[in-house]
Design an enzyme around this catalytic site. Structure first.
Site, PDB file in Angstrom:
ATOM      1  N   GLU A 154      -1.759  -9.280   3.032  1.00  0.00           N
ATOM      2  CA  GLU A 154      -1.762  -9.883   4.367  1.00  0.00           C
ATOM      3  C   GLU A 154      -3.168 -10.261   4.840  1.00  0.00           C
ATOM      4  O   GLU A 154      -3.332 -11.153   5.678  1.00  0.00           O
ATOM      5  CB  GLU A 154      -1.092  -8.957   5.384  1.00  0.00           C
ATOM      6  CG  GLU A 154      -1.856  -7.679   5.745  1.00  0.00           C
ATOM      7  CD  GLU A 154      -1.576  -6.503   4.830  1.00  0.00           C
ATOM      8  OE1 GLU A 154      -1.817  -5.359   5.245  1.00  0.00           O
ATOM      9  OE2 GLU A 154      -1.121  -6.738   3.694  1.00  0.00           O
ATOM     10  N   HIS A 166      -3.594  -5.082  -0.014  1.00  0.00           N
ATOM     11  CA  HIS A 166      -3.122  -5.657   1.253  1.00  0.00           C
ATOM     12  C   HIS A 166      -3.154  -7.183   1.185  1.00  0.00           C
ATOM     13  O   HIS A 166      -4.148  -7.810   1.573  1.00  0.00           O
ATOM     14  CB  HIS A 166      -3.995  -5.176   2.413  1.00  0.00           C
ATOM     15  CG  HIS A 166      -3.815  -3.740   2.757  1.00  0.00           C
ATOM     16  ND1 HIS A 166      -3.014  -3.308   3.794  1.00  0.00           N
ATOM     17  CD2 HIS A 166      -4.335  -2.623   2.191  1.00  0.00           C
ATOM     18  CE1 HIS A 166      -3.058  -1.988   3.860  1.00  0.00           C
ATOM     19  NE2 HIS A 166      -3.850  -1.550   2.892  1.00  0.00           N
ATOM     20  N   CYS A 224       0.841  -1.198   0.000  1.00  0.00           N
ATOM     21  CA  CYS A 224       0.000   0.000   0.000  1.00  0.00           C
ATOM     22  C   CYS A 224       0.882   1.255   0.000  1.00  0.00           C
ATOM     23  O   CYS A 224       1.514   1.560  -1.006  1.00  0.00           O
ATOM     24  CB  CYS A 224      -0.979  -0.024   1.168  1.00  0.00           C
ATOM     25  SG  CYS A 224      -2.382   1.105   0.957  1.00  0.00           S
TER      26      CYS A 224
END
Length: 545
Positions: A516, A514, A389
């Site tokens: 994750e 993102h 990001c």
């Protein structure tokens, strides 16, 4: 394995007492994992007692990471645990706050839906809480719904939720709901004793609010004796076999196995009158835990960000490294580096011995120059780099300044500049409210074949979750491509650049999304797996210590 044929959704409510941060989210996720392993379809939701509508505008130091779901909900970080343990995507319906409850009730009152009645906590607020709790069951696809109630029993903020659960249990009828209460058994080092009184008082507080726990999970540093279990059971009106020990373990992923050993799942199934469906299928989970606990190698990776004093601010990233490390049979040792303290003069010392550098997401100008300096160091020293990001945006800014020669290149989020290589998205212009107005949730991305990103994913089309307002400025696209920083992933609908990859570098990738958020224990994210592998290779070739 046979799947439950139950016709009626059962509800489990998880409350906490004595102290906060005991791990209600981990216990909820662990119980869900065990029920899944026995063939049940399970959903988990979180009720948060704070008045914010969602965590999207909260400082990470206040409440840790803001987790984003596939449908674009900004939620509590516990939903990340739910997904990582169960592999089931969550949604807006899985997280409710007091702010959202009151907002909904007030909007109904403004529309005249209460027909002139006085709007009160009981029944209007509690009715709305019950409606939200039952939303997931309306889909008629879940056998069991686990509801975690945030906060600690006795907090004034939690009272409407406790009252709503009391009412709902009565409405659901016998054997259709269960309360699991998580408390602490402190160890008094001076006397060498474990003390049960705080748990007794916590259960008493719960009883005063009309709720009798069916099972107790006791957090402890020392193993509980049978005498302590019997004492707690006696004073708390709970069966002895429903008093469960939760001792500290090396990794949170071991908690489901610990709860299995304590037979928490069997206690729950018995009280809900559900069949146990035989032995749970946890083979893959046990293998994963063994890899986490017994790595064959170690690699040092720097996490560069401005919230490094609170690791929970980057919770999903931290857990993604655990997943990726296990996939590579490697222990990833994260070094938290505060980007505000990075300078050109000390960068080599700050990142000494690092085999990989991850520049973390974030907002605002604070610490931005340190992040850009970390990118430059990774690019010039050919250390594996991963930007997420804002980290990706920093890689674009750094490249524009030091390769393209635009000394004042920047993001318009940070400062006015004649070279806005990162700019506000067109649809964000004119947006004034902060909450829930970013580009949020899952968006498609088309990958370029022959790239490291494509090799990692093994497919040409992906969907990843976003949380941002600013994007790569396509006016500069050709210059970046010619200089070697290429857009290898773009949104097929808007042509927005989602991924950049640097030529002639061992591993240099920046992503606008993102990754994750989609990494789970049994399905680690491919980019994290690839990054850790690249860091290992760098470590071996450079004899990192």
């Amino acid at each position: 394995m046979a799947v439950s044929n139950t016709n009626k959704t059962k509800f489990i409510f998880v409350t906490g007492g004595v102290a906060s941060s005991l791990g209600k989210g981990i216990i909820s996720a662990s119980l869900a994992r065990l029920l899944q392993a026995r063939g049940y379809k399970v959903a988990i939701q979180k009720l948060d007692p704070y008045i914010n509508v969602d965590p999207g505008t909260l400082n990470p130091y206040e409440h840790g990471e803001c987790y984003v779901t596939e449908d674009g909900a900004e939620t509590d970080l516990d939903l990340g645990h739910y997904e990582r343990f169960t592999n089931i995507p969550t949604s807006q319906a899985n997280n409710v706050t007091t702010g959202r409850i009151y907002q909904s009730v007030i909007n109904k009152e403004r529309r005249g839906e209460f027909l002139g009645k006085t709007v009160q906590v009981i029944p209007h607020i509690t009715d709305e809480i019950k409606r939200r709790i039952k939303l997931l069951s309306a889909k008629k696809i879940y056998d069991v719904i686990i509801t975690e109630i945030g906060g600690t029993v006795g907090d004034i903020e939690s009272l409407p939720y406790i009252e709503a659960v009391r009412q709902l249990r009565y409405e659901l009828g016998a054997n259709n709901s269960l309360v699991v209460h998580l408390t602490l058994i402190p160890y008094m080092a001076a006397s060498g004793e474990l003390k049960t009184k705080p748990t007794q008082h916590s259960v008493k507080q719960l009883l005063e609010n009309g709720l009798q726990p069916d099972a107790l999970v006791l957090r402890t540093e020392k193993h509980l004796t049978n005498d302590i279990r019997r004492k707690v059971a006696l004073f708390c009106n709970v069966d002895v076999n429903a008093v469960v020990e939760s001792i500290d373990v090396p990794t949170i992923y071991e908690v489901p196995l610990m709860m299995l050993n304590q037979k928490l799942d069997l206690v729950v199934l018995d009280k809900l009158r559900l069949p146990d469906n035989g032995e749970p299928d946890l083979k893959a989970w046990i293998e994963f835990v063994e890899k986490v606990k017994h790595p064959q190698k170690k690699v040092n990776i720097a996490l560069v960000g401005k919230y490094t004093e609170l690791p929970d601010a980057y919770k999903s990233i931290v857990e993604s490294f655990i997943h990726a490390g296990a996939a590579n049979h490697t222990k990833v040792k994260l070094q938290y580096v505060n980007s505000e303290k990075i300078t050109k003069e000390n960068i080599a010392a700050q990142l000494k011995g690092m085999c990989g550098i991850l520049v973390a997401p974030g907002f605002g100008h604070r610490g931005i120059e340190g992040k850009i300096e970390a990118v430059r160091y990774a690019r010039e020293q050919k250390i594996p780099f991963f930007g997420i990001c804002l980290g990706m945006q920093c890689s674009v800014i750094e490249f524009a300044r030091n390769v393209l020669g635009y000394a004042d290149a920047n993001s318009t989020e940070m400062d006015s500049t004649t070279h806005p290589v990162i700019d506000l998205m067109e649809e964000q212009k004119g947006v004034t409210e902060k909450g829930g107005t970013m580009r949020l949730g899952g968006y498609p991305c088309a990958l370029q074949k022959g790239t490291k990103v494509y090799a990692a994913y093994g497919k040409a089309e992906i969907v990843e979750r976003h949380r941002h307002r600013y994007e790569f400025n396509n006016d500069y696209l050709d210059e970046f491509v010619q200089a070697g920083l290429k857009p290898v992933g773009v949104n097929p609908d808007t042509n927005l650049v989602e991924i950049v990859e640097l030529e002639n570098h061992p591993w240099f990738i920046g992503v606008q999304y993102h990754p994750e958020y989609k990494s789970t224990a049994l399905h680690p994210h491919p980019l994290f797996v690839s990054f850790v592998k690249a860091a290992e290779k760098y470590c071996e070739s450079n004899s990192c210590k």
